[in-house]
Design a protein around this motif. Structure first.
Motif, PDB file in Angstrom:
ATOM      1  N   ASN A  28      23.751   3.387 103.575  1.00  0.00           N
ATOM      2  CA  ASN A  28      23.510   4.426 102.570  1.00  0.00           C
ATOM      3  C   ASN A  28      22.202   4.216 101.827  1.00  0.00           C
ATOM      4  N   SER A  92      23.465   2.653  89.095  1.00  0.00           N
ATOM      5  CA  SER A  92      24.819   2.504  88.565  1.00  0.00           C
ATOM      6  C   SER A  92      25.829   2.523  89.714  1.00  0.00           C
ATOM      7  N   CYS A  93      27.111   2.339  89.374  1.00  0.00           N
ATOM      8  CA  CYS A  93      28.136   2.244  90.420  1.00  0.00           C
ATOM      9  C   CYS A  93      28.483   3.588  91.026  1.00  0.00           C
ATOM     10  N   ARG A  94      28.226   4.689  90.297  1.00  0.00           N
ATOM     11  CA  ARG A  94      28.480   6.065  90.752  1.00  0.00           C
ATOM     12  C   ARG A  94      29.969   6.397  90.861  1.00  0.00           C
ATOM     13  N   GLN A  95      30.853   5.511  90.377  1.00  0.00           N
ATOM     14  CA  GLN A  95      32.287   5.720  90.564  1.00  0.00           C
ATOM     15  C   GLN A  95      33.108   5.601  89.286  1.00  0.00           C
ATOM     16  N   CYS A  96      32.617   4.894  88.269  1.00  0.00           N
ATOM     17  CA  CYS A  96      33.411   4.671  87.059  1.00  0.00           C
ATOM     18  C   CYS A  96      33.475   5.947  86.211  1.00  0.00           C
ATOM     19  N   CYS A  99      30.098   7.092  84.861  1.00  0.00           N
ATOM     20  CA  CYS A  99      29.246   7.702  85.878  1.00  0.00           C
ATOM     21  C   CYS A  99      29.694   9.117  86.223  1.00  0.00           C
ATOM     22  N   VAL A 100      30.985   9.302  86.441  1.00  0.00           N
ATOM     23  CA  VAL A 100      31.457  10.633  86.838  1.00  0.00           C
ATOM     24  C   VAL A 100      31.394  11.616  85.673  1.00  0.00           C
ATOM     25  N   ASP A 104      25.718   7.837  83.270  1.00  0.00           N
ATOM     26  CA  ASP A 104      25.600   6.658  84.123  1.00  0.00           C
ATOM     27  C   ASP A 104      24.869   5.516  83.446  1.00  0.00           C
ATOM     28  N   CYS A 107      27.246   2.907  82.272  1.00  0.00           N
ATOM     29  CA  CYS A 107      28.041   2.204  83.286  1.00  0.00           C
ATOM     30  C   CYS A 107      27.959   0.693  83.055  1.00  0.00           C
ATOM     31  N   TYR A 130      20.571   7.912  96.710  1.00  0.00           N
ATOM     32  CA  TYR A 130      20.640   8.778  95.531  1.00  0.00           C
ATOM     33  C   TYR A 130      19.494   8.542  94.554  1.00  0.00           C
TER      34      TYR A 130
END
Length: 342
Positions: A28, A92-96, A99-100, A104, A107, A130
């Protein structure tokens, strides 16, 4: 490939320009051929060592970069080889939840290139897809590298935190810095009256060229006294503060009733004090600001890509002369961004 690395903390002399292995990309990620990278004060702090922080050595500094995409991982769908891009300095993690929710920069795993991971001071950099933002052909790699961190920081300070309103009075500390030179432009874009500070006639003149309506020599003049004169004793609505202890008291004294001071740094020290009676009686707001969100970066870059906001470049060095570049920033000789080309 060539890279500038530190093997230990210290002064500019610990920077070593040397051969290092080319980074391997994940599925990715993209591989970027760096065409330009820019310095920030973070580079000086990491190089010198940050109390309580441990860095894996050897370490490559640098948060800001722009270049050409060499290849992409098999899971990449948006970015194409050959694109001219800059990279978001923050990751950032893009999942916490933060972030959502689009914040971000809050994060827990948020970091920056050149901080907890290797950065821009190299010929090649591996980066998550990204983080890549395509740049127009009208923008040089040097201009693109000078933009991300300071434009994101200044935009988040003024728009995200201080909620700047058109026509307000704004005091910008240290106009010669990356954040200062950017904040002047953003405030003027919103038709604000800008009072800036700078050291010496040459830097004061450059601040005026950027749009500052009034400039105070912070080495010779009393900042808050001058602000009072210029505003008819009222004070300013917003202070862009990133200097720290040396200017903190004067920044507070410069505020109008209900004014806001927004700070993103402590270059001259962090032990600031405040009289709480002054805080509540004048209904002041003190706002902390750290980097900015990915959404804010895309927003402010729209104005850069249109030419409405312009990166201010002080000097361009070859990466092999990174020690000289660090010395120029450390000695406060620059106005705007110090940029390097591998």
């Amino acid at each position: 490939m060539k890279a500038a690395r530190i093997h230990q903390h210290g002064g500019p002399e610990v920077l070593v320009y040397e051969d290092v292995p080319e980074p391997q990309i994940k599925a990715n990620e993209i591989l970027l051929r760096v065409r330009a990278c820019a310095l920030n004060h973070l580079d000086l702090w990491v190089r010198g060592g940050i109390p309580g922080m441990k860095f894996t050595m050897p370490h490559i500094l640098g948060s800001d970069m722009a270049g050409e995409v060499v290849r992409v991982g098999e899971l990449c769908e948006r970015v194409q080889p050959g694109w001219r891009v800059l990279l978001s300095p923050g990751l950032s993690c893009r999942q916490c939840m933060q972030c959502v929710n689009g914040i971000d920069n809050a994060c827990r795993r948020y970091t920056m290139f050149g901080y907890q991971i290797d950065g821009a001071n190299a010929e090649m950099v591996a980066a998550p897809e990204y983080s890549a933002i395509q740049i127009p052909d009208t923008l040089s790699f040097e201009q693109a590298a000078a933009a991300p961190l300071v434009f994101l920081t200044a935009w988040h300070m003024l728009m995200g935190r201080a909620r700047l309103e058109p026509g307000e009075d704004v005091l910008v500390l240290a106009a010669s810095s990356g954040v200062g030179s950017t904040a002047i432009q953003i405030a003027k874009m919103f038709q604000c009256r800008v009072i800036a500070t700078a050291g010496g006639e040459a830097k004061m003149a450059k601040a005026r060229e950027l749009g500052a309506d009034h400039v105070i020599d912070h080495y010779k003049q009393d900042i808050s006294a001058e602000v009072r004169k210029l505003t008819g004793k009222r004070g300013v609505d917003v202070v862009v503060e990133h200097v720290g202890t040396a200017t903190w008291q004067k920044s507070l004294e410069s505020l109008a009733p209900t004014g806001r001071v927004v700070t993103c740094g402590a270059t001259t020290g962090y032990d600031a004090k405040i009289d709480l009676r002054f805080l509540f009686s004048r209904q002041l707001s003190m706002l902390g600001s750290f980097m900015g969100t990915m959404g804010e970066l895309h927003k402010v870059l729209q104005f850069v890509f249109r030419g409405q906001l312009k990166p201010v470049i002080d000097r361009v060095y070859p990466l092999s002369e990174i020690r000289a570049a660090h010395e120029r920033l450390e000695n406060k000789e620059q106005f705007g961004k110090v940029v390097m080309t591998p």
